[in-house]
Design an enzyme around this catalytic site. Structure first.
Site, short mmCIF file in Angstrom:
data_model
loop_
_atom_site.label_atom_id
_atom_site.label_comp_id
_atom_site.label_asym_id
_atom_site.label_seq_id
_atom_site.Cartn_x
_atom_site.Cartn_y
_atom_site.Cartn_z
N THR A 50 10.67 0.07 2.41
CA THR A 50 11.60 1.17 2.10
C THR A 50 12.44 0.82 0.88
O THR A 50 12.86 1.72 0.14
CB THR A 50 12.48 1.47 3.32
N TYR A 141 6.05 -8.88 10.16
CA TYR A 141 5.93 -7.44 9.93
C TYR A 141 4.45 -7.09 10.08
O TYR A 141 3.64 -7.37 9.20
CB TYR A 141 6.46 -7.10 8.54
N LYS A 169 8.54 -6.84 13.53
CA LYS A 169 8.66 -5.41 13.26
C LYS A 169 7.30 -4.83 13.57
O LYS A 169 6.32 -5.06 12.85
CB LYS A 169 9.07 -5.15 11.82
N ILE A 211 13.70 -1.17 13.48
CA ILE A 211 14.01 -1.21 12.05
C ILE A 211 13.61 0.16 11.52
O ILE A 211 12.43 0.43 11.30
CB ILE A 211 13.25 -2.36 11.36
#
Length: 296
Positions: A50, A141, A169, A211
């Site tokens: 992001t 992640y 995540k 998240i």
């Protein structure tokens, strides 16, 4: 041997990186950091997906971290900062960990190696080498629809035993895999969903938090969902979720973070909705939908 860290939990924000005229927009970044320092967040992720981390050079990333850390300190807000890292060369990432060791961060969010599609054993060795290469905690992640490879639960549980790997995540986009991991994971390993639309259902299944890029907007409403689930108020949590559950579909109607940046720009939190290529601004149609949602 690295120190054992507490598992992360709660609502974390993968902060956007504001740009203006091709450069890092420090004025908007400071405004954002001050704004979110006052919001009920449990951590920030910098320079990840992001945050358009793949488009930042080393100097910009270092400045991004420094500015956010300065603003949090000025606000007297102790909020964990994790730095997003990704890559397919273990040696380069170990060097990146060493390079960022002096930076004012608390840990790392590291994506699975992309494009090369290593085996499960290769990924276990990759993340083990990284965890041994830093004194800071590491979150994995797992996002196979971006990287091309899925870190399965057997390998994930092997890595969860490492004292320096504190969580994941989870963007596997496979609810069966996610729930299986929640049922089998050790107590000191956190599963934070990165699928905004799964925030409430994952919390009800036992996830420690999320998240959540959509939490740039209506942050307190997302935090309320988490708080109500933790308090055991299932009906209240569901009611709170229904208020915001359509927001992720709007903000991911086109590639992120362009829709989030457009909303933040129209709200006056950043001075430009600029994204870096290959990302492009939102279409006129989505811009109109965002304007309607803001008005509502």
């Amino acid at each position: 041997m690295p120190t054992q860290y507490p598992a992360p939990g709660g609502l974390w924000l993968p902060l956007i990186t504001p740009f203006r005229d091709g450069a890092l927009d420090e004025f908007s970044l400071r405004r954002l950091a001050r704004h979110y320092a006052a919001e009920p967040l449990d951590g920030l992720i910098l320079a990840a997906t992001t945050g358009e981390g793949l488009t930042l050079d080393d100097a910009e990333t270092e400045r991004l971290v420094a500015v956010v850390a300065e603003e949090l300190a000025a606000a007297n807000r102790r909020l964990p900062l994790f730095l997003g890292l990704s890559g397919s060369d273990t040696r380069k990432l170990v060097k990146a960990l060493a390079h960022t060791a002096p930076w004012p961060i608390d840990g790392y969010l590291i994506a699975c190696p992309y494009y090369t599609r290593p085996s499960q054993l290769g990924m276990v060795r990759h993340f083990t080498a990284l965890a041994e290469g830093t004194a800071r905690p590491v979150m994995i992640y797992n996002i196979p629809y971006r990287t091309g490879v899925n870190l399965g639960n057997a390998a994930m549980l092997d890595l969860a035993a490492h004292p320096n790997i504190v969580g994941v995540k989870d963007c596997s986009a496979d609810m069966l895999q996610s729930v299986d991991l929640l049922h089998r994971k050790p107590a000191g390993f956190a599963v934070l969903t990165g699928e905004d639309a799964f925030f409430h259902p994952m919390l009800t299944q036992g996830a420690e938090g999320g998240i959540i890029a959509s939490a740039h907007l209506r942050t307190r409403d997302f935090a309320a969902v988490q708080d109500l689930v933790v308090a055991g108020d299932a009906a209240g949590a569901l009611a709170a979720w229904r208020v915001i559950r359509d927001l992720p579909s709007l903000l991911f109607a086109e590639p992120s973070p362009a829709p989030i940046k457009h909303w933040l720009w129209r709200a006056g939190l950043i001075d430009s909705p600029e994204v870096r290529l290959p990302m492009t601004p939102v279409s006129d149609g989505l811009a109109a939908r965002i304007e309607l949602a803001m008005a509502a």
